[in-house]
Every structure is written in C-alpha cells, then in structure tokens.
Design a protein around this motif. Sequence first.
Motif, mmCIF file in Angstrom:
data_model
loop_
_atom_site.group_PDB
_atom_site.id
_atom_site.type_symbol
_atom_site.label_atom_id
_atom_site.label_comp_id
_atom_site.label_asym_id
_atom_site.label_seq_id
_atom_site.Cartn_x
_atom_site.Cartn_y
_atom_site.Cartn_z
ATOM 1 N N GLU A 170 0.821 -1.209 0.000
ATOM 2 C CA GLU A 170 0.000 0.000 0.000
ATOM 3 C C GLU A 170 0.859 1.265 0.000
ATOM 4 N N GLY A 171 1.905 1.262 -0.836
ATOM 5 C CA GLY A 171 2.764 2.417 -0.991
ATOM 6 C C GLY A 171 3.765 2.631 0.122
ATOM 7 N N ARG A 172 3.851 1.713 1.051
ATOM 8 C CA ARG A 172 4.746 1.833 2.213
ATOM 9 C C ARG A 172 5.853 0.785 2.119
ATOM 10 N N LEU A 173 7.089 1.188 2.398
ATOM 11 C CA LEU A 173 8.190 0.250 2.448
ATOM 12 C C LEU A 173 8.051 -0.545 3.740
ATOM 13 N N VAL A 174 7.860 -1.874 3.624
ATOM 14 C CA VAL A 174 7.615 -2.710 4.806
ATOM 15 C C VAL A 174 8.698 -3.752 5.018
ATOM 16 N N GLY A 175 9.665 -3.832 4.117
ATOM 17 C CA GLY A 175 10.743 -4.795 4.277
ATOM 18 C C GLY A 175 11.900 -4.475 3.367
ATOM 19 N N THR A 176 13.088 -4.901 3.793
ATOM 20 C CA THR A 176 14.289 -4.711 2.985
ATOM 21 C C THR A 176 15.228 -5.891 3.175
#
Length: 140
Positions: free
Chosen positions: A52-58
């Motif tokens: 939903e447009g949010r960085l949630v993991g890397t």
Amino acid sequence: MSLRPLRPEDIAAARALWQATPGVGLSAADEPQALAAFLARNPGTSFVAESEGRLVGTILVGHDGRRGLIHHLAVAVDQRRTGIGRALVEAGLSALRRQHIDKCHLMVFADNAEGAAFWSAIGATRRTELNLFSLSTTSR
C-alpha cells in the motif's frame, strides 16, 4: 505486497526501518552515501517489499565475486509472519545465483533470538566452528 530492487531513493526509508528494528546494528557503512556506493557496486541484489505504498521490508545483499553476504534483513513489526522475509531472502539469493555466487553468509547478533529463529526456520546453517574477527581500516 510487491518486491522490487532497492534503489538509492529508498535509502532514507530503509534506514528508518532498520533503525526501528531491534537486532539491526548500523554503522558508518550504513550512511546514505556509503549505501548508495554499495548499491552501485552490487546492482540488482538488494530488494524492498512495499505494501500500500509503504516500504515494509528490505534485504541488503552483496558479494565479493566469491561469496554473498546479507547485511540487513528487516520487516516492519506489523507485517511479520506474512512471508515477506522469506520472499526477500529468496529474491536476494536468486540474484546471487544469477551472478554465479553459490553460497551466502549472514551475521546475527548473539542476543537476537528472534533473528536466529527466523534464519534457522528457513534452513540457514548456524556455523559454530567459526569465530568472527573485525579490523578497522581507519585506526591503522
């Protein structure tokens, strides 16, 4: 949730996630300029997960031409246990395979039980016969 390569414009959001994630240690090598140089030297091996447009993991992955190294894997607390971590690991390992790297190492802080449990659960082998040593290039 979607995965894509980590780009220099993601560095601020990635650093914010790492800073908010217990068990992730940051150093001067994680400053924006150093990370941009790392990405340039290791194109297409590091990834982000977005929801939903949010960085949630890397996952920050590189190699020296012989062995890969996972530097940071982090998933937002509210997004854990949804397969994002596993997907990021597979993306990083696939990128290394495409570059003919057949083994990848990672380090987990000794007191990071949650991180150690994750890596064990996905099949990583704990290496108890090795000791890790570090040398500073600036203090010589």
